[in-house]
Structure formats: C-alpha cells, structure tokens
Design a protein around this motif. Sequence first.
Motif, PDB file in Angstrom:
ATOM      1  N   UNK A 218     -40.161  70.434 -80.787  1.00  0.00           N
ATOM      2  CA  UNK A 218     -41.263  71.013 -79.639  1.00  0.00           C
ATOM      3  C   UNK A 218     -42.113  70.006 -79.431  1.00  0.00           C
ATOM      4  N   UNK A 219     -42.545  69.004 -80.618  1.00  0.00           N
ATOM      5  CA  UNK A 219     -43.611  67.784 -80.313  1.00  0.00           C
ATOM      6  C   UNK A 219     -42.742  66.812 -79.577  1.00  0.00           C
ATOM      7  N   UNK A 220     -41.600  66.495 -79.624  1.00  0.00           N
ATOM      8  CA  UNK A 220     -41.016  65.262 -79.042  1.00  0.00           C
ATOM      9  C   UNK A 220     -41.020  65.860 -77.548  1.00  0.00           C
ATOM     10  N   UNK A 221     -40.633  67.018 -77.181  1.00  0.00           N
ATOM     11  CA  UNK A 221     -40.465  67.634 -75.854  1.00  0.00           C
ATOM     12  C   UNK A 221     -41.936  67.697 -75.073  1.00  0.00           C
ATOM     13  N   UNK A 222     -43.039  67.827 -75.735  1.00  0.00           N
ATOM     14  CA  UNK A 222     -44.337  67.835 -75.294  1.00  0.00           C
ATOM     15  C   UNK A 222     -44.613  66.573 -75.053  1.00  0.00           C
ATOM     16  N   UNK A 223     -44.453  65.447 -76.024  1.00  0.00           N
ATOM     17  CA  UNK A 223     -44.674  64.183 -75.609  1.00  0.00           C
ATOM     18  C   UNK A 223     -44.044  63.411 -74.472  1.00  0.00           C
ATOM     19  N   UNK A 224     -42.908  64.022 -74.168  1.00  0.00           N
ATOM     20  CA  UNK A 224     -41.939  63.712 -73.222  1.00  0.00           C
ATOM     21  C   UNK A 224     -42.850  64.101 -71.926  1.00  0.00           C
TER      22      UNK A 224
ATOM     23  N   UNK B 183     -39.022  56.948 -72.021  1.00  0.00           N
ATOM     24  CA  UNK B 183     -38.784  58.494 -71.919  1.00  0.00           C
ATOM     25  C   UNK B 183     -37.201  58.843 -71.992  1.00  0.00           C
ATOM     26  N   UNK B 184     -36.603  57.767 -71.755  1.00  0.00           N
ATOM     27  CA  UNK B 184     -34.942  57.763 -71.998  1.00  0.00           C
ATOM     28  C   UNK B 184     -34.883  58.005 -73.373  1.00  0.00           C
ATOM     29  N   UNK B 185     -35.427  57.216 -74.417  1.00  0.00           N
ATOM     30  CA  UNK B 185     -35.208  57.270 -75.671  1.00  0.00           C
ATOM     31  C   UNK B 185     -35.734  58.342 -76.313  1.00  0.00           C
ATOM     32  N   UNK B 186     -36.759  58.999 -75.733  1.00  0.00           N
ATOM     33  CA  UNK B 186     -37.391  60.350 -76.217  1.00  0.00           C
ATOM     34  C   UNK B 186     -36.318  61.489 -75.784  1.00  0.00           C
TER      35      UNK B 186
END
Length: 425
Positions: free
Chosen positions: A308-314, A406-409
């Motif tokens: 959830x945090x990674x998706x929000x950061x993206x 963003x690709x890395x995320x």
Amino acid sequence: MSPAFRAMDVEPRDKGILLEPFVHQVGGHSCVLRFNETTLCKPLVPREHQFYETLPAEMRKFTPQYKGVVSVSFEEDEDRNLCLIAYPVKGDHGTVDSVDNSDCEPKSKLLRWTNKKHHVLETDKTSKDWVRQHWKEEKVKSHKLEEEFEWLKKSEVLYYSVEKKGNVSSQLKHYNPWSMKCHQQQLQRMKENAKHRNQYKFILLENLTSCYEVPCVLDLKMGTRQHGDDASEEKAANQIRKCQQSTSAVIGVRVCGMQVYQAGSGQLMFMNKYHGRKLSVQGFKEALFQFFHNGRYLRRELLGPVLRKLTELKGVLERQESYRFYSSSLLIIYDGKERAEVALDSDAEDLEDLSEESADESAGAYAYKPIGTSSVDVRMIDFAHTTCRLYGEDTVVHEGQDAGYIFGLQSLIDIVTEISEESGE
C-alpha cells in the motif's frame, strides 16, 4: 539560545553535543551520526539541503522530517580520541528549536570513540567472540585483531548470533559493520582536513528507526540511472557500469544494504552493497524474501502495508513534474522484535517473564505478533544528486516524471506481490 541546547542546562559553545555513531546505517557512503534518540545528522550537501527545504507537501510523509542545521567541529584529545561535537549555527537562533535534546550527551561526558585500530573489538568481549566464531566457521587461522576487523569490513554478508538471554536491542548497538566503516572513514576525512577546516555544517533529520526495538532495515538504490547531471565523465561512466552489471538496469532497483534479525536462529544478518550489486533478479527476489522472513516464518502481515505504501508513493511521484532522484535510496523498516501472544489455555502468571528462549522451547504453544502499532515504514532518503526545475542554478532541466525511479517502484511492487501470492496470502 535555542531551546534544544538550553535543555542541557549548559552553554552550547562550551559544551556542545557529542555525536555518536548511528548503528543502523546499512548503506550509503556518507556517515550518519546520532544527535539524540529521535534525531540524526549527516554532512550538509547544498542540493540535498535545498530539497528538504522545498520538497512538495505530499512527499513529506515519504521522507525523513527535516529538523534544521548544526555546526559540527572535529576534536582530538591527548589520547588521540576523536570527537565530533555539534553546536548551534552561529547567528542562527531558530535552526534546531524543534529538537528535543533531553537525551543528548554533553561534550563533558567521557563518552568517546577512537581512530585507534580495532578499538571496537578491543573494548567489547562479545565482538571478539563474534570474530572468533566466524573465523572458526571459515576455518581460518587466528590473526591479529586489526586483521580481523579488516575482514569484518570486507565481508559482504555477515551473521552474528545473539545470545538468547541477552537484550537483542542493546547487543545490536555494536555490530553493524557498514556503520562502523562509514564512521571511521568520516573521522579520517575530518582529521586530514582539520588543519585547514574545523567547522562543518550538518543537517538534522528524523531517526526513522527510533520507534523500533530491533530495527530491520532494507536500503534499496532506486532508478535505472544513478549519476547526477553534474557528474564528471569518469563518474558517470562508473555509475552506468554499476547499473548495467546489477539489477538496476533490468528492474530499476538493487539492494544497497540490509540488516535483519532472524528470531528463529537468534542471528542478525548484515548484507552490504557489494553483495547487492552481484544479485540476479531472482537473487534480488530471494533477498527481499529473506528480509521479510524471521527464520521461523514469513512476516506476511508486513507485505500488505508495504504494498500500500509503495503504491501510494508511486502515485505521488507520478504527479511530480521535472524531479529526478538520481542515486536516491528507499528504506523499508520494521521491528524484528516480537512478543509472545498467550495461548487460550495458558495461565497468565506463567507468561510474566516469558523470554524468547522459553518461547522457542514451547513450540506451538504460543503465537507471535510484532510489537507496536507502526508495523512498517517506507521512506525515500539521500537527495545529494536530486534535481528539479525549481533549482534555478541547474543547467539541465528535465520534463515530466522520473520514469527510472517509478519503474523501480513498480518492479518492487510486482516482486512483493509475487512473494505474497506464493506464500499463500
């Protein structure tokens, strides 16, 4: 006088604050120091300083809180003990007002660290035991302590067995080899420059590990490009080569450092950036799995919050115009310390002094869950090479999103999702 320094009830220009090594640094080459329990400091880089003072509001939850600037001086006593002392910036009365100094050590305290070789090993019995254990496992004959310490610094993956009856969080303070290496290098650099310069500016940042008893930390180098626009041809070529020879070029992310407590074996595992560069994509996935595995089982309860945090950061980064976060890292942090949860048929009085050791012996009698309400944290760090069109002095101005980051995320999201699905969640 700043309230932060007034809290010590000493004159800051006479006493200052003695900076300590920050033992949970697992990556990077810049030395990070402990200012107090909740605050760290690192050498001020103008570009990074500018980033923290101008970053968009929606990014603040994904970066450490910026707390201001201090002046740091290098001192050496007659015994060659090297000290770094923080003072308020001259003429700046508001820089560190928000910092709580109640647990800071004043300069007058006899806490010191040294540039003498193998000092950490000489003064800590457990450290010597650790070295002996690993040399025995590798079937290497005994060497001098300074040679053992050099081996520690060069080893890419290390395991340290924590005594079952010991306090894991207190033992952890002594054993992060990457932290020791960066700290010694910083002291040496400042010592060499001391005759010409003895005042350095450091920025104060939130200590992201302060709320965890035994922090497990993963440092990920993000993006498909690491060199800044101002890099020399040699530096750029070197960084391009590192990306091409690692997972950075393939999935836009690579392991830069790791510190994990494996409760099942009572071991601390450290992995440095040199090992991270050698990992294949499958090796990267296995390292990520290992980071979330405590030696008994996969910490599945962490995977959902991380996703959830990674998706929000993206989503946040997709809305940022012209930012490029070259050579920036992403930290994932959680608490490796777990507490026993009472089985339904257990007597409460039997659990008052439950230790990890007794819990291990009661296989199946207890369930485990993480301590604390903040289960996992995801933060961006290291912005010394970040650029944006807001930085007026930059000759190169980028348009749109930082596609490499963003690709890395997205790669990270995909891999964590795979681990979650394969583990049956």
